[in-house]
Structures are given as structure tokens and as C-alpha cells.
Design a protein around this motif. Structure first.
Motif, PDB file in Angstrom:
ATOM      1  N   ASN A   2      -3.870  48.605 -17.077  1.00 50.30           N
ATOM      2  CA  ASN A   2      -4.944  48.827 -18.028  1.00 50.30           C
ATOM      3  C   ASN A   2      -5.040  47.611 -18.956  1.00 50.30           C
ATOM      4  O   ASN A   2      -4.304  47.506 -19.934  1.00 50.30           O
ATOM      5  CB  ASN A   2      -4.665  50.111 -18.811  1.00 50.30           C
ATOM      6  CG  ASN A   2      -5.844  50.575 -19.611  1.00 50.30           C
ATOM      7  OD1 ASN A   2      -6.797  49.837 -19.809  1.00 50.30           O
ATOM      8  ND2 ASN A   2      -5.764  51.806 -20.084  1.00 50.30           N
ATOM      9  N   LEU A  57       7.747  48.783 -25.364  1.00 47.01           N
ATOM     10  CA  LEU A  57       7.532  50.052 -24.660  1.00 47.01           C
ATOM     11  C   LEU A  57       6.054  50.368 -24.529  1.00 47.01           C
ATOM     12  O   LEU A  57       5.607  50.854 -23.467  1.00 47.01           O
ATOM     13  CB  LEU A  57       8.246  51.185 -25.398  1.00 47.01           C
ATOM     14  CG  LEU A  57       9.767  51.182 -25.315  1.00 47.01           C
ATOM     15  CD1 LEU A  57      10.354  52.243 -26.221  1.00 47.01           C
ATOM     16  CD2 LEU A  57      10.222  51.377 -23.890  1.00 47.01           C
ATOM     17  N   LEU A  58       5.268  50.104 -25.559  1.00 49.28           N
ATOM     18  CA  LEU A  58       3.824  50.310 -25.480  1.00 49.28           C
ATOM     19  C   LEU A  58       3.191  49.399 -24.424  1.00 49.28           C
ATOM     20  O   LEU A  58       2.320  49.820 -23.659  1.00 49.28           O
ATOM     21  CB  LEU A  58       3.168  50.061 -26.839  1.00 49.28           C
ATOM     22  CG  LEU A  58       3.294  51.152 -27.874  1.00 49.28           C
ATOM     23  CD1 LEU A  58       2.772  50.660 -29.225  1.00 49.28           C
ATOM     24  CD2 LEU A  58       2.545  52.391 -27.440  1.00 49.28           C
ATOM     25  N   ILE A  60       4.673  48.058 -21.778  1.00 52.74           N
ATOM     26  CA  ILE A  60       5.085  48.505 -20.444  1.00 52.74           C
ATOM     27  C   ILE A  60       4.273  49.721 -20.015  1.00 52.74           C
ATOM     28  O   ILE A  60       3.815  49.818 -18.872  1.00 52.74           O
ATOM     29  CB  ILE A  60       6.598  48.800 -20.420  1.00 52.74           C
ATOM     30  CG1 ILE A  60       7.380  47.497 -20.531  1.00 52.74           C
ATOM     31  CG2 ILE A  60       7.000  49.546 -19.152  1.00 52.74           C
ATOM     32  CD1 ILE A  60       8.865  47.683 -20.779  1.00 52.74           C
ATOM     33  N   THR A  61       4.074  50.653 -20.953  1.00 55.32           N
ATOM     34  CA  THR A  61       3.275  51.844 -20.646  1.00 55.32           C
ATOM     35  C   THR A  61       1.843  51.466 -20.302  1.00 55.32           C
ATOM     36  O   THR A  61       1.257  51.991 -19.344  1.00 55.32           O
ATOM     37  CB  THR A  61       3.297  52.811 -21.846  1.00 55.32           C
ATOM     38  OG1 THR A  61       4.655  53.143 -22.137  1.00 55.32           O
ATOM     39  CG2 THR A  61       2.508  54.065 -21.540  1.00 55.32           C
ATOM     40  N   ALA A  62       1.262  50.553 -21.080  1.00 53.85           N
ATOM     41  CA  ALA A  62      -0.107  50.111 -20.797  1.00 53.85           C
ATOM     42  C   ALA A  62      -0.188  49.390 -19.460  1.00 53.85           C
ATOM     43  O   ALA A  62      -1.171  49.509 -18.751  1.00 53.85           O
ATOM     44  CB  ALA A  62      -0.607  49.210 -21.925  1.00 53.85           C
ATOM     45  N   LEU A  64       1.725  49.917 -16.819  1.00 54.76           N
ATOM     46  CA  LEU A  64       1.943  50.815 -15.695  1.00 54.76           C
ATOM     47  C   LEU A  64       0.843  51.859 -15.515  1.00 54.76           C
ATOM     48  O   LEU A  64       0.832  52.549 -14.501  1.00 54.76           O
ATOM     49  CB  LEU A  64       3.293  51.512 -15.850  1.00 54.76           C
ATOM     50  CG  LEU A  64       4.520  50.597 -15.778  1.00 54.76           C
ATOM     51  CD1 LEU A  64       5.787  51.388 -16.032  1.00 54.76           C
ATOM     52  CD2 LEU A  64       4.587  49.896 -14.437  1.00 54.76           C
ATOM     53  N   THR A  65      -0.055  51.982 -16.468  1.00 52.38           N
ATOM     54  CA  THR A  65      -1.126  52.982 -16.326  1.00 52.38           C
ATOM     55  C   THR A  65      -2.347  52.405 -15.667  1.00 52.38           C
ATOM     56  O   THR A  65      -2.575  51.254 -15.576  1.00 52.38           O
ATOM     57  CB  THR A  65      -1.519  53.581 -17.682  1.00 52.38           C
ATOM     58  OG1 THR A  65      -1.956  52.556 -18.557  1.00 52.38           O
ATOM     59  CG2 THR A  65      -0.377  54.352 -18.272  1.00 52.38           C
TER      60      THR A  65
END
Length: 65
Positions: A2, A57-58, A60-62, A64-65
Motif C-alpha cells: 500500500n 511497525l507501522l 511494515i504493516t503498510a 504488507l497490506t
């Protein structure tokens, strides 16, 4: 991936880290003048490490989405 979320995280991190950096510089100046003890600087360093961890962490989350 994303891309817009990654950009948002980067902008958010840059703004808040610049504010935190200004706070840290002020605290360092106060410490050098003797107005503040080293514990305040240590606390700010741990807070900075926590901020960077959260931004990673934010990101990485962005990513991977």
C-alpha cells in the motif's frame, strides 16, 4: 503493498520525529547548562527508540497490506 499508506507513515514519522528532535535538542542544551540531569536525557532516548520502533511497525504493516 500500500504505497499511499507507506507515504502517510513516512510523513507522519518525519513530522513527529522533527518535533521530538527539537525537544531533544532543547533538553541537551538544558543538560549542558546544568538545568537538567542525565536521567531526563536517558528517558528521551528510550522514548525516541520507542517512537522509531512504532514507526517501523507501522511501515511494515503498510508494506504488507
Amino acid at each position: 503493498m500500500n504505497v499511499s499508506a507507506l507515504i502517510a507513515v513516512a510523513v507522519f514519522a518525519a513530522v513527529l520525529l522533527s518535533i521530538f528532535g527539537a525537544l531533544y535538542i532543547g533538553a541537551s542544551r538544558s543538560y549542558s547548562k546544568g538545568e537538567m540531569d542525565i536521567e531526563g536525557i536517558r528517558l528521551l532516548r528510550w522514548a525516541l527508540a520507542g517512537h522509531i520502533t512504532l514507526y517501523l511497525l507501522l511501515a511494515i504493516t503498510a508494506f504488507l497490506t
